[in-house]
Write a protein that holds these residues in place. Sequence first.
Motif, PDB file in Angstrom:
ATOM      1  N   MET A   9       1.028  -1.375  -0.322  1.00  0.00           N
ATOM      2  CA  MET A   9      -0.026   0.047  -0.438  1.00  0.00           C
ATOM      3  C   MET A   9       1.109   1.190  -0.014  1.00  0.00           C
ATOM      4  O   MET A   9       0.373   2.327  -0.138  1.00  0.00           O
ATOM      5  N   ARG A  10       2.416   1.250   0.414  1.00  0.00           N
ATOM      6  CA  ARG A  10       3.000   2.280   0.543  1.00  0.00           C
ATOM      7  C   ARG A  10       2.880   3.229  -0.761  1.00  0.00           C
ATOM      8  O   ARG A  10       2.248   4.610  -0.407  1.00  0.00           O
ATOM      9  N   PRO A  11       2.937   2.964  -2.179  1.00  0.00           N
ATOM     10  CA  PRO A  11       2.897   3.538  -3.320  1.00  0.00           C
ATOM     11  C   PRO A  11       1.324   4.639  -3.081  1.00  0.00           C
ATOM     12  O   PRO A  11       1.546   6.128  -3.215  1.00  0.00           O
ATOM     13  N   ARG A  12      -0.097   4.297  -3.198  1.00  0.00           N
ATOM     14  CA  ARG A  12      -0.810   4.668  -2.790  1.00  0.00           C
ATOM     15  C   ARG A  12      -0.914   6.083  -1.333  1.00  0.00           C
ATOM     16  O   ARG A  12      -1.566   6.658  -1.272  1.00  0.00           O
ATOM     17  N   ILE A  13      -0.575   5.265  -0.273  1.00  0.00           N
ATOM     18  CA  ILE A  13      -0.549   6.442   0.562  1.00  0.00           C
ATOM     19  C   ILE A  13       0.675   7.576   0.796  1.00  0.00           C
ATOM     20  O   ILE A  13      -0.123   8.507   0.775  1.00  0.00           O
ATOM     21  N   GLU A  14       1.423   7.086  -0.064  1.00  0.00           N
ATOM     22  CA  GLU A  14       2.448   8.580  -0.423  1.00  0.00           C
ATOM     23  C   GLU A  14       1.762   9.324  -1.625  1.00  0.00           C
ATOM     24  O   GLU A  14       1.524  10.557  -1.065  1.00  0.00           O
ATOM     25  N   GLU A  15       0.746   8.890  -1.992  1.00  0.00           N
ATOM     26  CA  GLU A  15      -0.170   9.628  -3.265  1.00  0.00           C
ATOM     27  C   GLU A  15      -0.882  10.103  -2.675  1.00  0.00           C
ATOM     28  O   GLU A  15      -1.126  11.597  -2.074  1.00  0.00           O
ATOM     29  N   ILE A  16      -1.818   9.200  -1.357  1.00  0.00           N
ATOM     30  CA  ILE A  16      -2.432  10.086  -0.517  1.00  0.00           C
ATOM     31  C   ILE A  16      -2.166  11.358   0.287  1.00  0.00           C
ATOM     32  O   ILE A  16      -2.173  12.597   0.579  1.00  0.00           O
ATOM     33  N   VAL A  17      -0.618  10.874   0.845  1.00  0.00           N
ATOM     34  CA  VAL A  17      -0.084  11.960   1.829  1.00  0.00           C
ATOM     35  C   VAL A  17       0.470  13.547   0.983  1.00  0.00           C
ATOM     36  O   VAL A  17      -0.040  14.527   1.386  1.00  0.00           O
ATOM     37  N   GLU A  18       0.660  13.137  -0.085  1.00  0.00           N
ATOM     38  CA  GLU A  18       1.361  14.361  -0.904  1.00  0.00           C
ATOM     39  C   GLU A  18      -0.213  15.152  -1.397  1.00  0.00           C
ATOM     40  O   GLU A  18      -0.104  16.745  -1.539  1.00  0.00           O
ATOM     41  N   GLU A  19      -1.284  14.502  -1.982  1.00  0.00           N
ATOM     42  CA  GLU A  19      -2.246  14.901  -2.361  1.00  0.00           C
ATOM     43  C   GLU A  19      -2.311  15.426  -1.297  1.00  0.00           C
ATOM     44  O   GLU A  19      -3.407  17.291  -1.456  1.00  0.00           O
ATOM     45  N   HIS A  20      -2.905  15.622   0.271  1.00  0.00           N
ATOM     46  CA  HIS A  20      -3.227  16.751   1.093  1.00  0.00           C
ATOM     47  C   HIS A  20      -2.749  17.744   1.415  1.00  0.00           C
ATOM     48  O   HIS A  20      -2.052  18.827   1.536  1.00  0.00           O
ATOM     49  N   LEU A  21      -0.749  17.663   1.073  1.00  0.00           N
ATOM     50  CA  LEU A  21       0.109  18.509   1.356  1.00  0.00           C
ATOM     51  C   LEU A  21      -0.173  19.718  -0.171  1.00  0.00           C
ATOM     52  O   LEU A  21       0.397  21.088   0.599  1.00  0.00           O
ATOM     53  N   ASP A  22      -0.072  18.974  -0.855  1.00  0.00           N
ATOM     54  CA  ASP A  22      -0.740  20.265  -2.149  1.00  0.00           C
ATOM     55  C   ASP A  22      -1.645  21.056  -1.740  1.00  0.00           C
ATOM     56  O   ASP A  22      -1.169  22.820  -2.235  1.00  0.00           O
ATOM     57  N   ALA A  23      -2.686  21.004  -1.599  1.00  0.00           N
ATOM     58  CA  ALA A  23      -3.930  20.836  -1.153  1.00  0.00           C
ATOM     59  C   ALA A  23      -3.491  22.013   0.283  1.00  0.00           C
ATOM     60  O   ALA A  23      -4.127  23.381   0.291  1.00  0.00           O
ATOM     61  N   THR A  27      -7.902  19.023  10.372  1.00  0.00           N
ATOM     62  CA  THR A  27      -8.985  19.066   8.846  1.00  0.00           C
ATOM     63  C   THR A  27      -8.051  18.779   7.760  1.00  0.00           C
ATOM     64  O   THR A  27      -8.697  18.165   6.918  1.00  0.00           O
ATOM     65  N   SER A  28      -6.970  19.238   8.151  1.00  0.00           N
ATOM     66  CA  SER A  28      -6.361  19.420   6.309  1.00  0.00           C
ATOM     67  C   SER A  28      -5.388  18.411   6.456  1.00  0.00           C
ATOM     68  O   SER A  28      -5.204  18.391   5.287  1.00  0.00           O
ATOM     69  N   PHE A  29      -4.938  17.697   7.373  1.00  0.00           N
ATOM     70  CA  PHE A  29      -3.734  16.615   6.546  1.00  0.00           C
ATOM     71  C   PHE A  29      -4.498  14.882   7.570  1.00  0.00           C
ATOM     72  O   PHE A  29      -3.512  14.639   8.155  1.00  0.00           O
ATOM     73  N   ALA A  30      -4.067  15.688   8.853  1.00  0.00           N
ATOM     74  CA  ALA A  30      -3.801  14.394  10.199  1.00  0.00           C
ATOM     75  C   ALA A  30      -5.157  13.301  10.245  1.00  0.00           C
ATOM     76  O   ALA A  30      -5.163  12.156  10.345  1.00  0.00           O
ATOM     77  N   LEU A  31      -6.268  13.712  10.206  1.00  0.00           N
ATOM     78  CA  LEU A  31      -7.652  13.336  10.066  1.00  0.00           C
ATOM     79  C   LEU A  31      -7.481  13.114   8.181  1.00  0.00           C
ATOM     80  O   LEU A  31      -7.857  11.762   8.016  1.00  0.00           O
ATOM     81  N   PRO A  32      -8.048  13.104   7.393  1.00  0.00           N
ATOM     82  CA  PRO A  32      -8.464  12.787   6.381  1.00  0.00           C
ATOM     83  C   PRO A  32      -7.491  11.794   5.411  1.00  0.00           C
ATOM     84  O   PRO A  32      -7.522  11.209   5.125  1.00  0.00           O
ATOM     85  N   VAL A  33      -5.920  11.843   6.049  1.00  0.00           N
ATOM     86  CA  VAL A  33      -4.865  10.752   5.432  1.00  0.00           C
ATOM     87  C   VAL A  33      -5.233   9.562   5.493  1.00  0.00           C
ATOM     88  O   VAL A  33      -5.011   9.095   4.935  1.00  0.00           O
ATOM     89  N   PRO A  34      -5.462   9.610   7.325  1.00  0.00           N
ATOM     90  CA  PRO A  34      -5.749   8.051   7.692  1.00  0.00           C
ATOM     91  C   PRO A  34      -7.001   7.525   7.125  1.00  0.00           C
ATOM     92  O   PRO A  34      -7.036   6.652   7.052  1.00  0.00           O
ATOM     93  N   SER A  35      -8.237   8.437   6.682  1.00  0.00           N
ATOM     94  CA  SER A  35      -9.424   8.685   6.932  1.00  0.00           C
ATOM     95  C   SER A  35      -9.577   7.994   5.537  1.00  0.00           C
ATOM     96  O   SER A  35     -10.459   6.881   5.081  1.00  0.00           O
ATOM     97  N   MET A  36      -8.768   8.025   4.572  1.00  0.00           N
ATOM     98  CA  MET A  36      -8.980   8.094   3.052  1.00  0.00           C
ATOM     99  C   MET A  36      -8.108   6.788   2.966  1.00  0.00           C
ATOM    100  O   MET A  36      -8.432   5.478   2.195  1.00  0.00           O
ATOM    101  N   MET A  62       2.551   6.815   9.377  1.00  0.00           N
ATOM    102  CA  MET A  62       3.770   7.801  10.111  1.00  0.00           C
ATOM    103  C   MET A  62       5.353   8.044   9.441  1.00  0.00           C
ATOM    104  O   MET A  62       4.952   8.640   9.781  1.00  0.00           O
ATOM    105  N   HIS A  63       5.455   6.474   9.067  1.00  0.00           N
ATOM    106  CA  HIS A  63       6.745   6.853   8.692  1.00  0.00           C
ATOM    107  C   HIS A  63       6.656   8.121   7.598  1.00  0.00           C
ATOM    108  O   HIS A  63       7.777   8.041   7.295  1.00  0.00           O
ATOM    109  N   LEU A  64       5.565   7.691   6.717  1.00  0.00           N
ATOM    110  CA  LEU A  64       5.228   8.542   5.596  1.00  0.00           C
ATOM    111  C   LEU A  64       5.532   9.519   5.787  1.00  0.00           C
ATOM    112  O   LEU A  64       5.671  10.603   4.991  1.00  0.00           O
TER     113      LEU A  64
END
Length: 402
Positions: A118-132, A144-153, A361-363
């Motif tokens: 799942m690493r590549p997809r988690i990296e994408e999700i992290v980067e998408e939220h940082l971009d936003a 609400t911008s990062f900590a909650l939506p990343v693991p929720s998605m 968390m590592h990512l």
Amino acid sequence: MAETPNPPLSSRRGAAACPFDPHPELARRRAEEPVSATDTPAWLGQDIPTWLVTSYTDVRTVLRDPARFSSVRRNPEKPDEPLEAERSGRLLEHDPPEHTRLRGKLVDAFTVRGINAMRPRIEEIVEEHLDAMERTGPPCDLVTSFALPVPSMVICELLGVPYDDRTDFQRRTARLLDNTAPVTEFIAGMAEMNAYIGGLVAAHRTTPDESLLSRLVREHGDELSDEELTGIGALLLIAGHETTANMLSLGALLLLRHPDQLAAVRDDPDAVAPAVEEMLRYLSVVHAPMPRYATQDMEFGGRRIGAGDIVETSLAAANRDEGLVAGDPDRFDITRKPVAHVAFGHGPHQCIGQQLARLEMHLAFPALLRRFPGLRLAVPFEEVRYRRESTVFGVRELPVAW
């Protein structure tokens, strides 16, 4: 039973000295009476003799011994009889071999190999939220911008839960984790969550996909009832986003209070894994696992515990025990050699999703800190508000700028 105005001692945080620390009374009990009488958790809805275990060694003993300390809720009038209602599929309320049967259906999905896929997809999700966050600009609420939506998605995509439903299931989760709420609210919240997940199970039986819920239906649908699938799905959904979300937000706040250690996490890839383990130990956002029930009269920790008594364990107190960490366990230090903390519990019920939480968390931490090297609090530290009433400790919001 009267409502409890404050969270139980096993989950209370100190108010004045440091919000990251467990309640000072827990340290006193660990030193002077590591097994001591305490209040019955309000959500159980009845008064039962209750014991609080605070030392590292004793906590591990309780959690790994289901023969004496059962996870099955007992009838206070007949301690040998479990209360069966609403337990289907809820791993946390079963002992082996039933617990082993249910958990075994999930093991393949949560191996290190399976999670690393799942690493590549988690990296994408992290980067998408940082971009936003970057597009919107500071200040923002990191929760609400990062900590909650990343693991929720992440958990939504893993399970096959529509991410558009997140507002509703996050509201339901908050209701279930409020340990000051009366038992009637807990029961209503659980019924609402079960109805939601039950609808998803039915949908996955009709229209399967590649998600975990569909895989469970496809591979184990003849062995697991809809009620069991619902219980498993509800547990994974609640635990899969709530704990990691609070670790990400509270961990970011902790690093902001220790800029030298923040810099190490940002700049040194080798520092990330031990830093995450130290954050898990130090913060212990899950204060206590589900209560255990004594299956027999016994002497434990110098106390006489009766069959049917409740035994609570404080993970936060155990993780600050000098028996685990020699040399100032109340100090946050990512250069420590990682220890066998109990932030994910211990024994048969140790968190099955711990490797997914670690990977997130590592990512997430180094990505956040590299993207915004000037990350800082946008309010005074003293104004940060905490979720003191919740079973999972965290912050209500975390205003940041960069």
